[in-house]
Design a protein around this motif. Sequence first.
Motif, mmCIF file in Angstrom:
data_model
loop_
_atom_site.group_PDB
_atom_site.id
_atom_site.type_symbol
_atom_site.label_atom_id
_atom_site.label_comp_id
_atom_site.label_asym_id
_atom_site.label_seq_id
_atom_site.Cartn_x
_atom_site.Cartn_y
_atom_site.Cartn_z
ATOM 1 N N THR A 20 0.949 -0.829 0.272
ATOM 2 C CA THR A 20 0.242 0.238 0.196
ATOM 3 C C THR A 20 1.036 1.031 -0.060
ATOM 4 O O THR A 20 1.715 1.377 0.783
ATOM 5 N N SER A 22 0.637 5.286 0.183
ATOM 6 C CA SER A 22 0.232 6.181 0.936
ATOM 7 C C SER A 22 0.724 7.223 -0.124
ATOM 8 O O SER A 22 1.243 8.075 -0.053
ATOM 9 N N SER A 74 -7.063 11.063 2.668
ATOM 10 C CA SER A 74 -6.710 10.353 2.376
ATOM 11 C C SER A 74 -6.748 9.990 1.224
ATOM 12 O O SER A 74 -7.722 9.392 0.656
ATOM 13 N N SER A 76 -5.035 6.059 -0.935
ATOM 14 C CA SER A 76 -3.841 5.159 -0.886
ATOM 15 C C SER A 76 -3.998 4.619 -1.933
ATOM 16 O O SER A 76 -5.380 3.766 -2.471
#
Lengths: 114, 116
Positions: A20, A22, A74, A76
Amino acid sequence: AQTVTQSQPEMSVQEAETVTLSCTYDTSENNYYLFWYKQPPSRQMILVIRQEAYKQQNATENRFSVNFQKAAKSFSLKISDSQLGDTAMYFCASIKYNTDKLIFGTGTRLQVFP
Amino acid sequence: DVKVTQSSRYLVKRTGEKVFLECVQDMDHENMFWYRQDPGLGLRLIYFSYDVKMKEKGDIPEGYSVSREKKERFSLILESASTNQTSMYLCASSLWASGGNTGELFFGEGSRLTVL
């Protein structure tokens, strides 16, 4: 002003594993798009995945999916079943709706190991 | 296969030289962009053009100029190259966002310029 932040300069993952990447962003707009672009070594940058901010559902493209948290700003990128060909620089980017200029993050270099 | 083509993959120039970086796209896109890519800084917009003979400054236009005489061609000019302009230069194109498009960029392979 819009800003995009990628806090991981480098990441590595073993083939077939999940990784993952970010990205956080800052904007005062309600309507905008978010993107992940991939730049393989010595090759041109291509679009991996796109998310419209007004859509709550996370975008998915084959092994690539996003976790879009609008309140937290956010965005990701999750790569499942990593392949050697996923080795690349990955850039997160945002654009205000109905405008033409993308704002890019500083990039994350991903290395996939056999 | 749609393409954005940059004329030179690698260039080496001397300080003070005039440098031309050429970019051609075959997608009939209205917008064309020049970015500079440096490690740790990501992509920074130098100039963009939304129509023939139209241009707008990006975030780092100092030391650069551009020319768009035809829709398919967008040139970046360094009037007097300096060592701090050593970088990777990326050209991109896109459709007008106001046409309901999402602003997806199509990139060339990049031109790596070294100024000695």
